[in-house]
Design an enzyme around this catalytic site. Structure first.
Site, PDB file in Angstrom:
ATOM      1  N   GLU A  99       0.844  -1.212   0.000  1.00 36.86           N
ATOM      2  CA  GLU A  99       0.000   0.000   0.000  1.00 36.86           C
ATOM      3  C   GLU A  99       0.871   1.250   0.000  1.00 36.86           C
ATOM      4  O   GLU A  99       1.707   1.441   0.885  1.00 36.86           O
ATOM      5  CB  GLU A  99      -0.947  -0.017   1.206  1.00 36.86           C
ATOM      6  CG  GLU A  99      -1.985   1.075   1.106  1.00 36.86           C
ATOM      7  CD  GLU A  99      -3.047   0.988   2.207  1.00 36.86           C
ATOM      8  OE1 GLU A  99      -3.393  -0.138   2.619  1.00 36.86           O
ATOM      9  OE2 GLU A  99      -3.506   2.055   2.642  1.00 36.86           O
ATOM     10  N   LYS A 294      -7.805  -1.193  10.960  1.00 35.89           N
ATOM     11  CA  LYS A 294      -7.149  -1.594   9.698  1.00 35.89           C
ATOM     12  C   LYS A 294      -5.911  -0.723   9.469  1.00 35.89           C
ATOM     13  O   LYS A 294      -4.860  -1.192   9.050  1.00 35.89           O
ATOM     14  CB  LYS A 294      -8.156  -1.474   8.553  1.00 35.89           C
ATOM     15  CG  LYS A 294      -7.690  -2.035   7.239  1.00 35.89           C
ATOM     16  CD  LYS A 294      -6.827  -1.092   6.433  1.00 35.89           C
ATOM     17  CE  LYS A 294      -6.428  -1.693   5.091  1.00 35.89           C
ATOM     18  NZ  LYS A 294      -5.468  -0.845   4.372  1.00 35.89           N
ATOM     19  N   ASP A 310       4.171 -14.627  11.468  1.00 36.67           N
ATOM     20  CA  ASP A 310       2.903 -15.083  10.899  1.00 36.67           C
ATOM     21  C   ASP A 310       1.850 -13.987  11.068  1.00 36.67           C
ATOM     22  O   ASP A 310       1.253 -13.836  12.141  1.00 36.67           O
ATOM     23  CB  ASP A 310       2.504 -16.366  11.652  1.00 36.67           C
ATOM     24  CG  ASP A 310       1.211 -16.962  11.145  1.00 36.67           C
ATOM     25  OD1 ASP A 310       0.457 -16.267  10.450  1.00 36.67           O
ATOM     26  OD2 ASP A 310       0.946 -18.130  11.474  1.00 36.67           O
ATOM     27  N   HIS A 407      -2.784  10.054  -0.057  1.00 34.85           N
ATOM     28  CA  HIS A 407      -3.055   8.862  -0.876  1.00 34.85           C
ATOM     29  C   HIS A 407      -2.931   9.175  -2.364  1.00 34.85           C
ATOM     30  O   HIS A 407      -2.344   8.417  -3.123  1.00 34.85           O
ATOM     31  CB  HIS A 407      -4.482   8.352  -0.609  1.00 34.85           C
ATOM     32  CG  HIS A 407      -4.519   7.341   0.482  1.00 34.85           C
ATOM     33  ND1 HIS A 407      -5.566   6.493   0.664  1.00 34.85           N
ATOM     34  CD2 HIS A 407      -3.632   7.032   1.438  1.00 34.85           C
ATOM     35  CE1 HIS A 407      -5.325   5.705   1.700  1.00 34.85           C
ATOM     36  NE2 HIS A 407      -4.160   6.031   2.176  1.00 34.85           N
TER      37      HIS A 407
HETATM   38  C1  MEV Z   1      -6.091   2.922   4.777  1.00 33.01           C
HETATM   39  O1  MEV Z   1      -5.306   1.808   4.432  1.00 33.01           O
HETATM   40  C2  MEV Z   1      -6.155   3.080   6.275  1.00 33.01           C
HETATM   41  C3  MEV Z   1      -7.064   4.185   6.788  1.00 33.01           C
HETATM   42  O2  MEV Z   1      -8.387   4.015   6.261  1.00 33.01           O
HETATM   43  C4  MEV Z   1      -7.078   4.059   8.283  1.00 33.01           C
HETATM   44  C5  MEV Z   1      -8.088   4.945   8.993  1.00 33.01           C
HETATM   45  O3  MEV Z   1      -9.099   5.302   8.407  1.00 33.01           O
HETATM   46  O4  MEV Z   1      -7.818   5.256  10.166  1.00 33.01           O
HETATM   47  C6  MEV Z   1      -6.603   5.531   6.341  1.00 33.01           C
END
Ligand code: MEV
Length: 454
Positions: A99, A294, A310, A407
């Site tokens: 990513e 995430k 792992d 991003h």
């Molecule tokens: C993207 O990989 C992760 C985010 O969505 C985490 C978040 O929203 O805190 C930017």
């Protein structure tokens, strides 16, 4: 309804027949079979697969042997996030991830906290868990009496497995008999805890458990108080648990609120309050919590992968921990106390720095060297910091500029690379897209326009 698919669907190829003994074919044969039956241009597919083979034969063979039916290697970028000050020691953290914005975000967060005291961490526990699940039809008191009698034998029968681990200071901590019959008829378990030191310990734990199961079953045969039915203990399975809530690490950052933005104290206070609100939202709203976590896993997985651990085990355990009190919630916490902004994470991490891939994969060995050959406990702390840093960076973007700014910059570069843009063209177009939205079409159009005007 879209008729396009009906009109233009390519004719299906002749049905591929199942293959017998695939694993026994040579690598070349496997590739031949695969590309002939499953690709439209077998020669091109073969060439592509081979382009990813390591030129050093030994290195390729090592990778071939990690799993069955290897046909090539699957690359992920290995990046470095420098300037992580953790307990007053500077680390450059290796991260394996695809990513685009993750390493940049980690580096930014590391730099942000570098002159504010850095990250402080603490291992809160290192206990691993494994269970023997079994069915018992009979009287509970007699099973308890049997368990008390057999306990020393469970330990002594496993002594060949535990000898080396015990020499190093680890081993079996505790074996408990647990009655699970309220949840499932006749279901009991041996719930066992272990200390596996610098090893992740999966093999050690599973070997111990399988030995416990054998001993349990065999000894039941001769326990005088058992009826015939009670003697027939049925072992269902013996396996470690990836839920390790007492293999726990904490990482935190803090600084006076006024120092957060370097600018006006008003904007620092607003920023701190927004950060706390954002974390509080993730605490009470599972949809947000999943995405929030995430982002944490972006950092955690990348380091776990780079260090040959792992990541599926880590993921499973951490998400279970995120709902340990019921609803799924945030793994990080934030507060403002007496003018100090505090941001911290607490999470379970069962990691190893010896054994497994850590002693086999050349890049994993290098990653360990870059980290200063950490113990498992030190690695837990580094990984927790990577998660906290990632979350700080993500939530900071979310509550200030929005996530798309960072991003889209990386997204734009990816598209330009795909189009084969030169460095000059990248510079021109990066500048252009500071003011325009970088959708895929817009980038392609701007790129073509730039080329055509040359
Ligand atoms: C993207 O990989 C992760 C985010 O969505 C985490 C978040 O929203 O805190 C930017």
């Amino acid at each position: 309804m879209n008729h396009y698919h009906y009109l233009y669907r390519p004719k299906p190829k002749a049905m591929t027949q199942p293959i017998e003994g695939f694993s026994k074919l040579t690598k070349e044969q496997k590739i031949d079979w695969l590309t002939t039956h499953y690709t439209t241009d077998p020669e091109a597919a073969k060439a592509l697969l081979k382009r990813y083979w390591n030129v050093v034969e030994d290195v390729q063979q090592l990778h071939d042997e990690f799993i069955e039916n290897t046909i090539t290697n699957y690359y992920l970028p290995l990046g470095i996030a420098p300037n992580f000050l953790i307990n007053n020691k500077l680390y450059a953290i290796p991260m394996a991830i695809e990513e685009s914005s993750v390493v940049a975000a980690a580096s930014k967060a590391a730099k942000f906290w570098l002159d504010k005291g850095g990250f402080k961490t603490q291992v809160l526990g290192t206990e691993k868990i494994g269970q023997v699940h079994f069915m018992y039809h009979g009287n509970k008191e007699r099973l308890t009496a049997f368990f008390e009698q057999v306990r020393p034998k469970l330990l002594s029968d496993a002594s060949a497995i535990t000898k080396n681990m015990e020499k190093r200071g680890g081993g079996i901590n505790k074996i408990e008999l647990r009655d699970k019959t309220e949840a499932l008829d006749h279901y009991y378990q041996l719930h066992c805890t272990f200390e596996t030191l610098d090893a992740m310990g999966a093999n050690f734990i599973n070997s111990c458990l399988e030995q416990f199961a054998k001993t349990l079953k065999a000894e039941a045969q001769s326990f005088p108080l058992f009826s015939e039915e009670e003697k027939a203990i049925e072992i269902v399975m013996s396996i470690l648990s990836n839920y390790v809530p007492d293999c726990l690490v904490r990482a935190e950052v803090s600084c006076p609120v006024d120092e957060l933005k370097g600018g006006s104290s008003e904007s620092s206070r607003q920023f701190a309050e927004k950060m706390v609100q954002a974390v509080n939202i993730a605490k009470v709203e599972p949809h947000r919590a999943v995405t929030h976590n995430k982002g944490i896993m972006n950092g955690i997985d990348a380091v776990v992968l780079a260090t040959g651990n792992d990541f599926r085990a880590v993921e499973a355990g951490i998400h279970a921990y995120a709902s340990k009190d019921g609803p799924y919630t945030s793994l990080t916490h934030a507060a403002i106390e007496n003018g100090t902004f505090k941001f911290w994470i607490e999470l379970p991490l069962a990691l190893g720095t010896i054994g497994g891939l850590t002693s086999l994969h050349p890049l994993v060995k290098l990653a360990m060297e870059i980290l200063g050959k950490p113990s498992a406990q030190e690695l837990m702390q580094i990984v927790a910091v990577a998660g906290l840093a990632q979350n700080f960076a993500a939530v900071r973007s979310l509550v200030t500029t929005g996530i798309q700014e960072g991003h889209m910059k990386m997204h734009l570069l990816n598209i330009l690379n795909q189009l084969g843009a030169t460095e000059d063209e990248k510079k021109t177009l990066t500048h252009h897209f500071k003011k325009h939205s970088a959708t895929h079409n817009a980038v392609v159009e701007a790129f073509e326009k730039l080329r055509n005007t040359k």
